[in-house]
Scaffold this motif. Structure first.
Motif, PDB file in Angstrom:
ATOM      1  N   LEU A  97      31.814  37.862  38.013  1.00  5.53           N
ATOM      2  CA  LEU A  97      32.595  36.771  38.583  1.00  5.53           C
ATOM      3  C   LEU A  97      33.281  35.940  37.516  1.00  5.53           C
ATOM      4  CD1 LEU A  97      30.075  35.590  41.321  1.00  5.53           C
ATOM      5  CD2 LEU A  97      32.043  37.084  41.612  1.00  5.53           C
ATOM      6  N   GLU A  98      32.833  36.043  36.270  1.00  9.47           N
ATOM      7  CA  GLU A  98      33.439  35.275  35.193  1.00  9.47           C
ATOM      8  C   GLU A  98      34.525  36.078  34.475  1.00  9.47           C
ATOM      9  OE1 GLU A  98      30.223  34.143  32.709  1.00  9.47           O
ATOM     10  OE2 GLU A  98      29.198  32.984  34.275  1.00  9.47           O
ATOM     11  N   LYS A  99      34.169  37.266  33.976  1.00 10.98           N
ATOM     12  CA  LYS A  99      35.149  38.079  33.264  1.00 10.98           C
ATOM     13  C   LYS A  99      34.703  39.526  33.301  1.00 10.98           C
ATOM     14  CE  LYS A  99      37.695  38.524  28.938  1.00 10.98           C
ATOM     15  NZ  LYS A  99      37.891  38.006  27.554  1.00 10.98           N
TER      16      LYS A  99
ATOM     17  N   LYS B  58      35.563  31.746  46.604  1.00  3.85           N
ATOM     18  CA  LYS B  58      36.961  31.407  46.308  1.00  3.85           C
ATOM     19  C   LYS B  58      37.138  29.917  46.528  1.00  3.85           C
ATOM     20  CE  LYS B  58      41.746  32.321  47.637  1.00  3.85           C
ATOM     21  NZ  LYS B  58      42.209  32.496  46.231  1.00  3.85           N
TER      22      LYS B  58
ATOM     23  N   ASN C  73      42.116  29.814  37.647  1.00  6.61           N
ATOM     24  CA  ASN C  73      42.108  31.014  36.812  1.00  6.61           C
ATOM     25  C   ASN C  73      43.526  31.575  36.692  1.00  6.61           C
ATOM     26  OD1 ASN C  73      41.275  33.209  35.307  1.00  6.61           O
ATOM     27  ND2 ASN C  73      40.572  34.366  37.087  1.00  6.61           N
TER      28      ASN C  73
ATOM     29  N   GLU D 221      39.370  31.671  41.834  1.00  8.20           N
ATOM     30  CA  GLU D 221      39.718  30.256  41.856  1.00  8.20           C
ATOM     31  C   GLU D 221      41.178  30.052  41.458  1.00  8.20           C
ATOM     32  OE1 GLU D 221      36.866  31.335  40.859  1.00  8.20           O
ATOM     33  OE2 GLU D 221      35.453  30.265  42.151  1.00  8.20           O
TER      34      GLU D 221
ATOM     35  N   SER E  31      37.289  36.328  39.566  1.00 11.63           N
ATOM     36  CA  SER E  31      37.343  34.873  39.666  1.00 11.63           C
ATOM     37  C   SER E  31      38.589  34.502  40.473  1.00 11.63           C
ATOM     38  CB  SER E  31      37.384  34.246  38.271  1.00 11.63           C
ATOM     39  OG  SER E  31      37.433  32.835  38.362  1.00 11.63           O
TER      40      SER E  31
ATOM     41  N   THR F 226      40.165  40.675  37.540  1.00 14.97           N
ATOM     42  CA  THR F 226      39.244  39.552  37.603  1.00 14.97           C
ATOM     43  C   THR F 226      38.700  39.405  39.012  1.00 14.97           C
ATOM     44  OG1 THR F 226      39.018  37.156  37.281  1.00 14.97           O
ATOM     45  CG2 THR F 226      41.142  37.969  38.047  1.00 14.97           C
TER      46      THR F 226
END
Length: 409
Positions: free
Chosen positions: A329-331, A212, A364, A361, A359, A357
């Protein structure tokens, strides 16, 4: 007194004892048999060496049996330069549900999903179900035969005063018996067609490590009861969006312990090669003697709710990484829905988590969903009064929600 002659009488038992002592020390006469056998290559042994052979034991040092503890520094095999923040079974988030939202990038929606609410309203349960649930509460909280020493009762106004210890049913056993009996009633109503597509597991572990921003988070949790299904729960229709809470000046990892020593493997208890591996419902037990803040304060309602959310998130995240690996972790190709129930034996908290998700971050835009209701009391008070068991404030609506969760597909 009359004087008599000496008889010189001998004690026969003493004489035989001395006789056997002399005879026992006699040396056998050498007949030459031993030398003759030695000439033919036959070794003569003492009878005691054959009857009771001497066993040589290998000396084992006690220190070799105990695994050597590594110092938690650079010499440890699992040491990493980056710190990892941990969330486990015994700690809770300081800011509760708002901190859990920021931590898992989740939008909070008050109330359960529409399909669950419709199932609760349309459910027509037999008249004997309420009585069965009533008996389940009584049998687990009052009528069970276990008698163990219960935890100490403390008075906040008098912390040094010690009350006498009571005996009764342990908190863990109450929760376990109550959960098993309520699920048994759900299985009776569902029938074989549905129960054949469900599996129940006890004390299941989940472990996942996620990045994260510049942080590393690890969730290592246990579910007291885990229900799996042959097919995953359908994603919730609709789009929900809202701003995440602002925790400034605190960080989202406050009250989470951090370490340099950890492992990053993902653990999901079931393999993809078998049936009924999709997560359906996770049931968690709450024990105030085991779960608490790092500051030794009581658990608040919002912290209680955050624990329900994070358990569901950990299960969904573990399943996503098992299915899609690092690409999760991406989609995510498809959202993962997990139902979550937490109870302390009296209070129940219900929620539905949808993982959209992994992700986490800040950049996002996509967010996860968390639907949950307020706490529901199964009863007000249960115990003994004047030597007789009693139950007050029984709420039959709690079982209706549990039954709707079990039937949800």
């Amino acid at each position: 007194m009359r004087f008599t002659n000496k008889l010189y009488a001998q004690h026969l038992g003493w004489m035989f004892k001395k006789k056997w002592q002399v005879q026992g020390k006699r040396v056998p006469i050498d007949t030459g048999a031993e030398s003759e056998l030695s000439n033919h290559g036959i070794k003569v042994k003492d009878i005691m060496e054959v009857a009771t052979p001497k066993i040589e034991f290998q000396r084992v040092e006690f220190e070799s049996l105990v695994p050597k503890k590594h110092a938690e520094n650079e010499t440890h095999p699992n040491w990493h330069p980056q710190l990892c923040h941990f969330y486990g079974n015994s700690n809770v988030l300081l800011e509760g549900i708002s901190q859990a939202q920021v931590l898992t990038k989740t939008v909070e929606i008050k109330g359960l999903p529409k399909n669950v609410i419709d199932a609760i309203e349309k459910s027509q349960l037999p008249s004997h179900i309420d009585r069965s649930v009533y008996n389940a509460v009584m049998s687990s909280h009052v009528l069970d035969a276990e008698q163990v020493k219960l935890p100490k009762v403390k008075i906040p106004e008098r912390p040094a005063f010690r009350l006498p210890r009571d005996y009764g049913i342990s908190h863990q056993r109450k929760n376990r018996l109550l959960t098993n009996r309520l699920l048994a009633e759900c299985e009776k109503l569902a029938g074989r067609s549905l129960t054949s597509r469900r599996r129940l597991l006890d004390l299941v572990n989940f472990k996942v490590t996620l990045p994260k921003d510049n942080l590393l988070l690890q969730f290592d949790v246990t579910a007291e009861k885990f229900i799996t299904a042959a097919r995953p729960i359908e994603p919730i229709k609709g789009r929900y969006d809202d701003d995440l809470p602002d925790l400034y000046p605190m960080k989202c990892t406050i009250s989470m312990p951090k370490k340099h020593v950890y492992t990053t493997e993902t653990f999901y208890p079931l393999s993809n090669r078998i049936n009924c591996t999709h997560p359906h419902t996770v049931i968690t037990h709450f024990d105030k003697e085991f779960v608490g803040n790092v500051y030794e304060t009581g658990v608040t309602t919002t912290q209680f709710h955050s624990r329900t959310l994070l358990k569901a998130f950990a299960v969904a995240a573990t399943r996503a990484k098992q299915l899609y690996g690092g690409s999760a972790l991406e989609k995510l190709p498809k959202p993962i829905v997990v139902q979550s129930i937490q109870t302390d034996g009296r209070v129940f908290h219900f929620g539905v988590f949808q993982l959209n998700t992994l992700s986490l971050e800040e950049k996002n835009v996509e967010k996860n969903y968390w639907f949950h209701e307020s706490n529901m009391d199964l009863f007000t008070e249960c115990g003994y009064k004047m030597g007789r068991p009693y139950l007050e404030g029984f709420n039959k609506d709690v079982f209706h929600v549990i039954n709707a969760f079990y039937h949800n597909a």
